[in-house]
Enzyme design. Structure first.
Site, PDB file in Angstrom:
ATOM      1  N   GLU A  90       0.832  -1.120  -0.311  1.00 46.69           N
ATOM      2  CA  GLU A  90       0.008   0.089   0.005  1.00 46.69           C
ATOM      3  C   GLU A  90       0.842   1.330  -0.026  1.00 46.69           C
ATOM      4  OE1 GLU A  90      -2.633  -0.226   3.341  1.00 46.69           O
ATOM      5  OE2 GLU A  90      -3.642  -2.234   2.670  1.00 46.69           O
ATOM      6  N   ASN A 128       2.173  -4.959  -3.257  1.00 42.52           N
ATOM      7  CA  ASN A 128       0.819  -5.612  -2.714  1.00 42.52           C
ATOM      8  C   ASN A 128       0.120  -4.203  -2.593  1.00 42.52           C
ATOM      9  OD1 ASN A 128      -0.740  -7.693  -2.035  1.00 42.52           O
ATOM     10  ND2 ASN A 128      -0.869  -6.992   0.033  1.00 42.52           N
ATOM     11  N   HIS A 134     -10.058  -7.077  -1.431  1.00 41.16           N
ATOM     12  CA  HIS A 134     -11.306  -6.779  -0.410  1.00 41.16           C
ATOM     13  C   HIS A 134     -12.277  -6.319  -1.546  1.00 41.16           C
ATOM     14  CE1 HIS A 134      -8.577  -7.883   2.692  1.00 41.16           C
ATOM     15  NE2 HIS A 134      -7.855  -7.113   2.265  1.00 41.16           N
ATOM     16  N   GLU A 161      -5.594 -11.236  -0.692  1.00 41.27           N
ATOM     17  CA  GLU A 161      -6.409 -10.818   0.288  1.00 41.27           C
ATOM     18  C   GLU A 161      -7.764 -11.203   0.051  1.00 41.27           C
ATOM     19  OE1 GLU A 161      -5.062  -7.674   2.619  1.00 41.27           O
ATOM     20  OE2 GLU A 161      -3.012  -7.864   2.121  1.00 41.27           O
ATOM     21  N   ASP A 193     -11.432 -11.307  -0.128  1.00 44.85           N
ATOM     22  CA  ASP A 193     -12.839 -11.512   0.527  1.00 44.85           C
ATOM     23  C   ASP A 193     -14.014 -10.827  -0.169  1.00 44.85           C
ATOM     24  OD1 ASP A 193     -12.246  -8.863   1.562  1.00 44.85           O
ATOM     25  OD2 ASP A 193     -11.830  -9.682   3.632  1.00 44.85           O
TER      26      ASP A 193
HETATM   27  C1  XIL Z   1      -5.301  -6.515   8.740  1.00 41.91           C
HETATM   28  C2  XIL Z   1      -5.690  -7.549   9.711  1.00 41.91           C
HETATM   29  O1  XIL Z   1      -6.398  -8.759   9.083  1.00 41.91           O
HETATM   30  C3  XIL Z   1      -6.454  -7.105  11.033  1.00 41.91           C
HETATM   31  O2  XIL Z   1      -6.350  -8.206  11.957  1.00 41.91           O
HETATM   32  C4  XIL Z   1      -5.537  -5.941  11.389  1.00 41.91           C
HETATM   33  O3  XIL Z   1      -6.167  -5.535  12.548  1.00 41.91           O
HETATM   34  C5  XIL Z   1      -5.331  -5.064  10.288  1.00 41.91           C
HETATM   35  O4  XIL Z   1      -4.680  -5.516   9.232  1.00 41.91           O
HETATM   36  N1  XIL Z   1      -4.630  -5.085   3.684  1.00 41.91           N
HETATM   37  C6  XIL Z   1      -3.694  -5.589   4.616  1.00 41.91           C
HETATM   38  C7  XIL Z   1      -3.490  -6.540   5.580  1.00 41.91           C
HETATM   39  O5  XIL Z   1      -2.393  -5.645   3.546  1.00 41.91           O
HETATM   40  O6  XIL Z   1      -2.472  -6.352   6.291  1.00 41.91           O
HETATM   41  C8  XIL Z   1      -4.557  -5.980   6.467  1.00 41.91           C
HETATM   42  O7  XIL Z   1      -4.961  -6.975   7.744  1.00 41.91           O
HETATM   43  C9  XIL Z   1      -6.063  -5.933   5.618  1.00 41.91           C
HETATM   44  C10 XIL Z   1      -6.015  -4.848   4.785  1.00 41.91           C
END
Ligand code: XIL
Length: 522
Positions: free
Chosen positions: A303, A349, A385, A414, A416
């Site tokens: 990010e 990422n 996400h 990641e 979802d």
């Molecule tokens: C999130 C975790 O899942 C949580 O438990 C934590 O509180 C915050 O981070 N993008 C990412 C991840 O790259 O590292 C994040 O993970 C979710 C968003």
């Protein structure tokens, strides 16, 4: 097969019970008298006739010595128990301090369990003047085969997901690239992959890669300068290795405020020294896990781009400001990672780059620049996400294609798929408050379409794999994140993952498998 959660949903049974406790083995109760036990609910529709309930229990030596027995029971809820069934497990079937499996086949004479319109409760209670402690380590219900298969194959079944089987023996076995899940270790104790049997079972069955949800981030691995704390992450990597699961490392650098150690955020030295500290972090960690083995890829920088249009490097990142208001830390991190391990795959990422928007454009600009200057980078992690309605499959595919066209790997890191989209124009008018079957089937289709888009767009040699950000809907980061009043208002209504909160399959799992098997998405 339903594998009931042993970390939530249980309560004490019987008059005068002192409640249950959750612990690393499961659910325990003190058997202080007849009918004292533990019980949990299963939401309708569930058809229990001919189902086999199987519990792994462990009784204390005091319980064994008291001569007491156990009784598994099932009851249809409502009024004065319209249906009840129980099975006897005598004292001789139990061994003090060791696991015993006790079972019960629900075969009520009048077939009262042959219906699906009531919630049920199942549990176990002590009998014969018991004393001592009983621990239930797991509870599984195998439904009669006709029930399991009809729920699994009917796309119109009005069943809730509690009785659903996706008929997937192993998700990763269907793919020729890694299929991963983010898991928690000591960051969320209840779902700890090292101790939660349900979590282990689902991960070992379906995934051949794991990402640490948190514990490999910077503040965990180097909380204070020069103090590297590998114990927790090492235990997680060792466990994975013992199960033939490899690791995607996440993430060497991430700006998110509370996961950046204080010494970095509050850096008061020179930019050059700061960059040297960044390099030390990357070098130390990549070197450590190279030596350990089993870690195949890293999110080197997470990010670093903003969401503006046009997009640029984030300036609200400590890495940017302490590097002298420069994005040079990104390439330095990649160079240090490559120098420390010549073979590990290195990813940049980010989120929202799947929208094929200004951020995607900036991403491609950065990749072009890196390639022109021989900065080592192997691929791009698309966090993904996403929502049911956004972004479109066309945009997801187009964005991935741009990375493929650079000859770089694409990894969904990641994934979802949240049911509710608090950013949509019609929110909260279109809010979904119950995870009903219509939503479950729409989510199945969406999962399928995303995985299909990945397969259609990314050639086999550039597929870094697909990772889902968590296992069950009970333990999704969205339950924590989206609770501000402007978003989900504290409600747990994302239901974004492949398994429900009792570790049962969701239709989404079938959708994912359909795409891997080349079956049409529906
Ligand atoms: C999130 C975790 O899942 C949580 O438990 C934590 O509180 C915050 O981070 N993008 C990412 C991840 O790259 O590292 C994040 O993970 C979710 C968003």
């Amino acid at each position: 097969m339903l594998n009931l959660s042993m970390t939530s949903g249980w309560r004490g049974n019987g008059t005068g019970n002192s409640g249950i406790t959750y612990n690393s083995d499961g659910v325990s109760f003190t058997a202080s008298g007849d009918n004292i036990g533990a019980v949990t609910d299963i939401a309708k529709p569930i058809l229990l006739e001919d189902a086999v309930i199987s519990m792994v229990v462990n009784v204390s030596s005091e319980f064994k010595a008291s001569g007491a027995s156990l009784q598994i029971f099932a009851q249809i809820k409502g009024g004065s128990w319209p249906g009840e069934w129980n099975c006897w497990s005598g004292n001789e079937t139990l061994t003090a301090g060791a696991d015993s499996t006790i079972t019960c086949t629900v075969k009520e004479d009048d077939k009262k369990f042959n219906q699906t319109d009531s919630d049920v409760q199942i549990g176990v209670q002590a009998k014969n003047a018991p004393t001592g402690v009983v621990t239930i380590k797991s509870t599984k219900i195998t439904l009669a085969s006709s029930q399991t298969s009809s729920a699994a194959t009917s796309s119109t079944a009005s069943s809730a997901t509690s009785v659903y089987s996706a008929n997937v023996d192993s998700l990763h076995a269907l793919a020729s690239f890694p299929i991963g899940a983010a898991v928690t270790n000591n960051d969320y104790a209840a779902y700890n992959i090292l101790t939660n049997a349900s979590e282990k079972a689902v991960v070992e069955k379906h995934f051949d890669q794991m990402t640490a949800g948190n514990i490999m981030k910077m503040s965990y691995l180097q909380p204070t300068q020069g103090n590297f704390t590998f114990t927790n992450a090492d235990a997680f990597v060792d466990y994975a290795k013992s199960k033939n699961i490899n690791i995607h490392g996440h993430a060497l650098l991430w700006h998110s405020d509370y996961q950046v150690p204080g010494f970095m955020k509050n850096w008061s030295g020179s930019a050059a020294d700061f960059i040297a500290a960044v390099e030390t972090h990357v070098t130390t960690i990549v070197t450590h896990y190279k030596a350990k083995g089993n870690l195949v890829s890293w999110d080197v920088v997470n990010e670093a781009l903003n969401d503006s249009s046009p997009s640029n490097f984030r300036t609200d990142s400590a890495f940017y400001s302490k590097s002298g208001n420069s994005a040079v830390y990104i390439e330095k991190a990649f160079q240090a990672a490559r120098a420390a391990d010549a073979n590990v795959t290195l990813y940049y990422n980010d989120y929202n780059i799947d929208q094929n928007n200004a951020k995607t454009t900036k991403l491609i600009e950065m990749l072009t620049d890196f390639q022109a200057r021989n900065i080592p980078i192997d691929g791009v992690g698309f966090q993904m996400h996403v929502f049911m309605d956004y972004p479109s499959i066309a945009n997801i595919s187009a964005a991935m294609k741009k990375v493929v066209d650079k000859g770089l790997k694409v990894k969904i890191t990641e994934l979802d798929v949240a049911v509710n989209n608090p950013y949509s124009g019609s929110w909260p008018g279109n809010k979904v408050s119950t995870f009903n079957n219509t939503v479950a089937l729409a989510q199945k289709k969406r999962y399928c379409e995303i995985v299909k888009a990945y397969l259609d767009t990314v050639p086999a040699n550039l597929r870094g794999g697909i990772t889902v950000w968590g296992t069950t809907d009970a333990n999704t980061w969205l339950n924590d994140l989206l609770k501000s009043p402007s978003q989900y208002n504290g409600e747990k209504i994302a239901w974004p993952l492949l398994f429900d909160s009792n570790y049962n399959d969701k239709p989404a799992l079938r959708g994912f498998a359909d795409a891997l098997q080349g079956t049409a998405c529906n």
